[in-house]
Scaffold this motif. Sequence first.
Motif, PDB file in Angstrom:
ATOM      1  N   ASN A 115      10.891  55.235 -22.259  1.00 21.41           N
ATOM      2  CA  ASN A 115      11.550  56.500 -21.959  1.00 21.41           C
ATOM      3  C   ASN A 115      11.055  57.049 -20.618  1.00 21.41           C
ATOM      4  O   ASN A 115      10.193  56.449 -19.964  1.00 21.41           O
ATOM      5  CB  ASN A 115      11.308  57.515 -23.086  1.00 21.41           C
ATOM      6  CG  ASN A 115       9.829  57.703 -23.393  1.00 21.41           C
ATOM      7  OD1 ASN A 115       9.009  57.889 -22.487  1.00 21.41           O
ATOM      8  ND2 ASN A 115       9.481  57.666 -24.681  1.00 21.41           N
ATOM      9  N   GLN A 116      11.582  58.192 -20.232  1.00 27.31           N
ATOM     10  CA  GLN A 116      11.235  58.801 -18.951  1.00 27.31           C
ATOM     11  C   GLN A 116       9.753  59.130 -18.851  1.00 27.31           C
ATOM     12  O   GLN A 116       9.137  58.939 -17.807  1.00 27.31           O
ATOM     13  CB  GLN A 116      12.062  60.077 -18.740  1.00 27.31           C
ATOM     14  CG  GLN A 116      13.516  59.846 -18.387  1.00 27.31           C
ATOM     15  CD  GLN A 116      14.233  61.166 -18.153  1.00 27.31           C
ATOM     16  OE1 GLN A 116      13.827  62.210 -18.649  1.00 27.31           O
ATOM     17  NE2 GLN A 116      15.299  61.127 -17.365  1.00 27.31           N
ATOM     18  N   LEU A 117       9.188  59.644 -19.939  1.00 25.94           N
ATOM     19  CA  LEU A 117       7.773  60.012 -19.910  1.00 25.94           C
ATOM     20  C   LEU A 117       6.901  58.789 -19.635  1.00 25.94           C
ATOM     21  O   LEU A 117       5.984  58.824 -18.804  1.00 25.94           O
ATOM     22  CB  LEU A 117       7.371  60.665 -21.235  1.00 25.94           C
ATOM     23  CG  LEU A 117       5.891  61.064 -21.375  1.00 25.94           C
ATOM     24  CD1 LEU A 117       5.500  62.050 -20.285  1.00 25.94           C
ATOM     25  CD2 LEU A 117       5.638  61.651 -22.764  1.00 25.94           C
ATOM     26  N   MET A 118       7.199  57.688 -20.324  1.00 28.52           N
ATOM     27  CA  MET A 118       6.444  56.452 -20.087  1.00 28.52           C
ATOM     28  C   MET A 118       6.578  56.003 -18.644  1.00 28.52           C
ATOM     29  O   MET A 118       5.602  55.595 -18.010  1.00 28.52           O
ATOM     30  CB  MET A 118       6.936  55.345 -21.019  1.00 28.52           C
ATOM     31  CG  MET A 118       6.543  55.503 -22.466  1.00 28.52           C
ATOM     32  SD  MET A 118       7.103  54.058 -23.419  1.00 28.52           S
ATOM     33  CE  MET A 118       6.660  54.575 -25.079  1.00 28.52           C
ATOM     34  N   LEU A 119       7.800  56.065 -18.115  1.00 34.07           N
ATOM     35  CA  LEU A 119       8.032  55.625 -16.745  1.00 34.07           C
ATOM     36  C   LEU A 119       7.165  56.409 -15.769  1.00 34.07           C
ATOM     37  O   LEU A 119       6.535  55.841 -14.869  1.00 34.07           O
ATOM     38  CB  LEU A 119       9.515  55.773 -16.389  1.00 34.07           C
ATOM     39  CG  LEU A 119       9.907  55.442 -14.943  1.00 34.07           C
ATOM     40  CD1 LEU A 119       9.537  54.006 -14.600  1.00 34.07           C
ATOM     41  CD2 LEU A 119      11.395  55.689 -14.723  1.00 34.07           C
ATOM     42  N   ALA A 160      17.336  56.871 -17.736  1.00 37.61           N
ATOM     43  CA  ALA A 160      16.029  57.439 -17.423  1.00 37.61           C
ATOM     44  C   ALA A 160      15.855  57.595 -15.916  1.00 37.61           C
ATOM     45  O   ALA A 160      15.403  58.647 -15.430  1.00 37.61           O
ATOM     46  CB  ALA A 160      14.923  56.559 -17.997  1.00 37.61           C
ATOM     47  N   LEU A 161      16.222  56.570 -15.163  1.00 34.99           N
ATOM     48  CA  LEU A 161      16.077  56.619 -13.704  1.00 34.99           C
ATOM     49  C   LEU A 161      17.010  57.670 -13.096  1.00 34.99           C
ATOM     50  O   LEU A 161      16.604  58.437 -12.217  1.00 34.99           O
ATOM     51  CB  LEU A 161      16.366  55.244 -13.105  1.00 34.99           C
ATOM     52  CG  LEU A 161      15.316  54.163 -13.372  1.00 34.99           C
ATOM     53  CD1 LEU A 161      15.855  52.796 -12.974  1.00 34.99           C
ATOM     54  CD2 LEU A 161      14.029  54.457 -12.615  1.00 34.99           C
ATOM     55  N   THR A 162      18.243  57.701 -13.567  1.00 37.28           N
ATOM     56  CA  THR A 162      19.208  58.664 -13.033  1.00 37.28           C
ATOM     57  C   THR A 162      18.736  60.083 -13.295  1.00 37.28           C
ATOM     58  O   THR A 162      18.812  60.960 -12.427  1.00 37.28           O
ATOM     59  CB  THR A 162      20.599  58.440 -13.659  1.00 37.28           C
ATOM     60  OG1 THR A 162      21.037  57.109 -13.389  1.00 37.28           O
ATOM     61  CG2 THR A 162      21.613  59.427 -13.087  1.00 37.28           C
ATOM     62  N   GLY A 163      18.219  60.320 -14.520  1.00 31.90           N
ATOM     63  CA  GLY A 163      17.747  61.654 -14.874  1.00 31.90           C
ATOM     64  C   GLY A 163      16.551  62.102 -14.061  1.00 31.90           C
ATOM     65  O   GLY A 163      16.309  63.306 -13.926  1.00 31.90           O
ATOM     66  N   GLY A 188      16.249  61.362 -10.852  1.00 35.23           N
ATOM     67  CA  GLY A 188      16.644  61.462  -9.454  1.00 35.23           C
ATOM     68  C   GLY A 188      16.439  60.196  -8.647  1.00 35.23           C
ATOM     69  O   GLY A 188      16.383  60.241  -7.415  1.00 35.23           O
ATOM     70  N   PHE A 189      16.346  59.041  -9.323  1.00 38.80           N
ATOM     71  CA  PHE A 189      16.134  57.785  -8.616  1.00 38.80           C
ATOM     72  C   PHE A 189      17.402  57.396  -7.856  1.00 38.80           C
ATOM     73  O   PHE A 189      18.522  57.585  -8.335  1.00 38.80           O
ATOM     74  CB  PHE A 189      15.759  56.689  -9.608  1.00 38.80           C
ATOM     75  CG  PHE A 189      15.423  55.367  -8.973  1.00 38.80           C
ATOM     76  CD1 PHE A 189      14.181  55.162  -8.391  1.00 38.80           C
ATOM     77  CD2 PHE A 189      16.341  54.328  -8.956  1.00 38.80           C
ATOM     78  CE1 PHE A 189      13.862  53.936  -7.810  1.00 38.80           C
ATOM     79  CE2 PHE A 189      16.034  53.111  -8.387  1.00 38.80           C
ATOM     80  CZ  PHE A 189      14.789  52.920  -7.800  1.00 38.80           C
ATOM     81  N   ASP A 190      17.225  56.842  -6.644  1.00 39.10           N
ATOM     82  CA  ASP A 190      18.351  56.359  -5.852  1.00 39.10           C
ATOM     83  C   ASP A 190      18.812  55.029  -6.426  1.00 39.10           C
ATOM     84  O   ASP A 190      18.157  54.002  -6.240  1.00 39.10           O
ATOM     85  CB  ASP A 190      17.924  56.187  -4.388  1.00 39.10           C
ATOM     86  CG  ASP A 190      19.070  55.721  -3.497  1.00 39.10           C
ATOM     87  OD1 ASP A 190      20.195  55.511  -4.008  1.00 39.10           O
ATOM     88  OD2 ASP A 190      18.830  55.553  -2.279  1.00 39.10           O
ATOM     89  N   MET A 191      19.944  55.024  -7.120  1.00 43.33           N
ATOM     90  CA  MET A 191      20.394  53.819  -7.809  1.00 43.33           C
ATOM     91  C   MET A 191      20.864  52.722  -6.861  1.00 43.33           C
ATOM     92  O   MET A 191      21.180  51.617  -7.307  1.00 43.33           O
ATOM     93  CB  MET A 191      21.492  54.178  -8.805  1.00 43.33           C
ATOM     94  CG  MET A 191      21.026  55.105  -9.926  1.00 43.33           C
ATOM     95  SD  MET A 191      19.608  54.452 -10.879  1.00 43.33           S
ATOM     96  CE  MET A 191      20.430  53.221 -11.888  1.00 43.33           C
TER      97      MET A 191
END
Length: 361
Positions: free
Chosen positions: A206-210, A237-240, A242-245
């Motif tokens: 999940n996002q927290l782990m990342l 998770a990445l999109t949420g 703000g990661f540049d996809m």
Amino acid sequence: MNELSQKSAPAIWSDSELLECVSVVPEMPNTASFSFRAPSGALFAYDPGQFLTLEIPALDQPGGMVHRTYTISSSPSRPRSITITAKAQPDSIGTRWMLDNLKPGMTIRAIGPAGLFSNAGSRARKYLFISAGSGITPMMSMTTCMWDEGGNLDVVFINCASRPSEIIFRQRLEQMASRTPGLDLKFVVEEPDSYRPWTGYQGYFNQLMLGLMAPDYLDREVYCCGPEPFMQAVREALTGLGFDMENYHQESFGAPVETEADAPDLDDVVPDSATTAELHFSLSDVTHKCTETDTVLGAAKAAGLNIPSGCTFGVCGTCKVKKTEGEVHMVHNGGISEDDIEAGYILACCSNPIGSVSVDI
């Protein structure tokens, strides 16, 4: 010139030559690494992360064969052999046969290597590899290649598995990580093995782990491989966060198109299930009527003909055939080159006939 300099350079293996199995190494239950060599002594050249399609005996299948696609788990920096790591699912046909029957000394036909999922052409300096289950195989190939090349490795390597005992390549990765500060291993398991304490991450990625595993994830180029629900969770998770996809890459044999903007740029013609099409298989002199939403591969099977196929999603290229007349609507995922398309070839698994079409089958 001395005798050594007069020797010609070793040939590069091509899929016209059978592969000889040289070892079968169990990795975990129903999973093994199969290594092959070229009997001619040819070397293997490919990009880390690419795959092979194997032609596997299956007497109960049309043509007595099935074609299955496997990511290469070895590295092109070690070119004298090539290895695929395969896990048999409960309904497996091809991988089950390999686990039960393939032994050193036996030969098998392979098609490839092929595939676009590789960091070979990347200029990134920092990577984030995220995988689940056997999706670890292309990450192993890319990591080993960078390790062998001796550069400044900077990889956060995340793998998710059901249990610690089901982490493929764990010991090998830990051995590599113990010799460089640039390989940061992070394992996530759903549950521990009985009577064996687990002190690492537990649950679902999940996002927290990342954020805990790779605090500088925004600066990294991401490569992801695993079941589609897992990859979808990673994308979300990445999109949420703000990661540049644009810096996200994934390996998938059936990734769904999520929005119209994600769809390939297609011709104006769209296959219609209510419109009749006709396929002429010229070499077999068979004509078969179907609808425009049927694939050439499906129509061939319905007509009693066999076209070798693998992934069925336009990735592996196994079902490439020559179109001699007519037009098709083809949406592929990198399994055919632009040169082949210009020469009239199509992938039968992802080509829909429009009107009357002839193919060399």
